[in-house]
Design a protein around this motif. Structure first.
Motif, PDB file in Angstrom:
ATOM      1  N   ARG A  65      -9.957 -11.639  -3.253  1.00 55.11           N
ATOM      2  CA  ARG A  65     -10.220 -10.197  -3.133  1.00 55.11           C
ATOM      3  C   ARG A  65      -8.918  -9.404  -3.073  1.00 55.11           C
ATOM      4  N   PHE A  66      -7.936  -9.951  -2.308  1.00 57.58           N
ATOM      5  CA  PHE A  66      -6.654  -9.256  -2.151  1.00 57.58           C
ATOM      6  C   PHE A  66      -5.576 -10.083  -2.847  1.00 57.58           C
ATOM      7  N   ASP A  67      -5.439  -9.880  -4.157  1.00 60.55           N
ATOM      8  CA  ASP A  67      -4.526 -10.775  -4.887  1.00 60.55           C
ATOM      9  C   ASP A  67      -3.054 -10.496  -4.573  1.00 60.55           C
ATOM     10  N   TRP A  68      -2.787  -9.403  -3.836  1.00 62.28           N
ATOM     11  CA  TRP A  68      -1.413  -9.076  -3.443  1.00 62.28           C
ATOM     12  C   TRP A  68      -1.031  -9.717  -2.096  1.00 62.28           C
ATOM     13  N   ILE A  69      -2.010 -10.381  -1.452  1.00 55.68           N
ATOM     14  CA  ILE A  69      -1.818 -10.756  -0.040  1.00 55.68           C
ATOM     15  C   ILE A  69      -0.619 -11.687   0.186  1.00 55.68           C
ATOM     16  N   THR A  70      -0.278 -12.523  -0.813  1.00 52.01           N
ATOM     17  CA  THR A  70       0.853 -13.451  -0.620  1.00 52.01           C
ATOM     18  C   THR A  70       2.199 -12.805  -0.988  1.00 52.01           C
ATOM     19  N   ASN A  71       2.132 -11.559  -1.448  1.00 51.14           N
ATOM     20  CA  ASN A  71       3.397 -10.867  -1.788  1.00 51.14           C
ATOM     21  C   ASN A  71       3.900  -9.992  -0.644  1.00 51.14           C
ATOM     22  N   TYR A  72       3.063  -9.834   0.384  1.00 49.81           N
ATOM     23  CA  TYR A  72       3.426  -8.949   1.494  1.00 49.81           C
ATOM     24  C   TYR A  72       3.363  -9.696   2.831  1.00 49.81           C
ATOM     25  N   LYS A  73       4.289  -9.352   3.695  1.00 55.62           N
ATOM     26  CA  LYS A  73       4.193  -9.859   5.063  1.00 55.62           C
ATOM     27  C   LYS A  73       3.493  -8.786   5.907  1.00 55.62           C
TER      28      LYS A  73
END
Ligand code: DP6
Length: 344
Positions: free
Chosen positions: A84-92
């Motif tokens: 659902r949140f494909d950006w989740i591993t790009n942000y802390k």
């Protein structure tokens, strides 16, 4: 590095017909309905810093202190929502969370905290993707997402009276998300309701709701319970529409006692009520008989007693509570307007 932040406050809720038992993917075995509370809130601030680390990174602070237990719950949830949140591993994510109510007080903190988290994630998602969702769809998705984090949290994204689960009489009702009950379908006597939480024991629960739900899988009264919960919900909604206070009281009390009867008769059996809980139930019923003031009780998965009554009777009931239960800790709450975005 790019930094974004959002803050939400989100309330807890108290169920009148209980969700107890689920099948995989957080699908409830019966529909439930709850009052959204006003004062029992989680206030959550979520900051996202671009790191491109390629893995989920979370720092979680509860009331100013690092909390590893809750952090691991959040990480597990985020792992399950990677698609659902494909950006989740790009942000802390740095998450700071506070509750306006005490820990283990008989107020469900997973409902307020998980709904605050999910609302924050969706607000961040809008910022990161630049795609803004229409308000109605935003809350629908927030409810669906919150349900996947903790079932009852799906009800916390809406105000006042909220139902969740498929109900024959409610067109569009779903097991995937909750929906607010239209005010026009609620008699004015139920519009403003108080919940005074009588703290019998503030200790950590001996059985988690998660473990409790799973004991329903093989419960001998399983089918009967689900049938009865459906009936209770239909009857409760119609009593609340037509202003039938006696029916409201009898259904709410029955459903709470049934929840505990199910716990007592599961294998293994467990008893969360304390002698004091029963004493309070007797006192509440006696006060109702003697005064005709329509107080009633409900109970969540713990020993504490939620005393429910119309706001019109607030002064009299609070005087009685202060006089009769001098040594008891009581947290006063009431129905409220739902989550608020504090910072965007
Ligand atoms: C007794 O929502 O806490 O409060 O989905 O496993 O997180 P999970 O369970 P949870 O269960 C709540 C149970 C209840 C009744 C209710 O709120 O409907």
């Amino acid at each position: 590095m790019e930094k974004l932040s959002v803050s939400w406050s989100s309330p807890s809720n108290i169920a009148l017909v209980k969700y107890w038992g689920k099948i995989p993917h957080q699908i409830p075995c019966n529909p439930s309905v709850s009052f959204t509370l006003k004062n029992s809130l989680t206030i959550m601030d979520v900051e996202a810093e671009k790191t491109n680390a390629g893995e989920i990174q979370v720092d979680f602070f509860f009331e100013g202190k690092i909390n590893e237990k809750f952090k691991s719950k959040i990480v597990k949830f985020l792992e399950s929502e990677r698609e659902r949140f494909d950006w989740i591993t790009n942000y802390k994510l740095t998450i700071k969370s506070e509750n306006t109510f005490p820990h283990s007080s008989g107020i469900a903190s997973s409902a307020s905290s998980m709904s605050a988290l999910c609302l924050s994630l969706l607000s961040l998602d809008e910022k990161i993707t630049g795609v803004k969702t229409q308000t109605e769809d935003f809350y629908k998705e927030a409810s669906d997402l919150s349900r996947r984090a903790s079932g009852s949290a799906g009800r916390s994204v809406y105000p006042y009276l909220v139902s969740w689960g498929e109900i024959d009489s409610v067109v569009g009702s779903s097991n995937l998300f909750a929906a607010p009950v239209n005010k026009a379908d609620i008699h004015p006597m139920f519009h403003d309701y108080c919940d005074s939480i009588m703290i019998v024991d503030a200790a950590e629960k001996s059985v988690s709701s998660r473990a409790g739900h799973s004991l329903m899988d093989s419960h001998p009264f399983r089918e009967l319970r689900y049938k009865r919960a459906h009936e209770n919900l239909e009857k409760l909604l119609s009593a609340m529409k037509e202003g039938k206070m006696e029916d409201f009281i009898s259904i709410v009390e029955e459903d709470a006692l049934m929840l505990h009867a199910l716990m007592m008769t599961s294998t293994p059996s467990f008893i969360l009520l304390k002698p004091m809980s029963l004493l309070l139930i007797e006192k509440i019923r006696e006060y109702r008989r003697n005064t005709n003031i329509p107080v009633c009780f409900t109970i969540d998965a713990g020993p504490n007693i939620h005393l429910l009554y119309p706001k019109a009777h607030e002064t009299a009931v609070k005087e009685w509570l202060a006089m009769e239960f001098k040594d008891l800790r009581i947290i006063h709450d009431e129905t409220g307007p739902g989550p608020v975005k504090i910072k965007d």
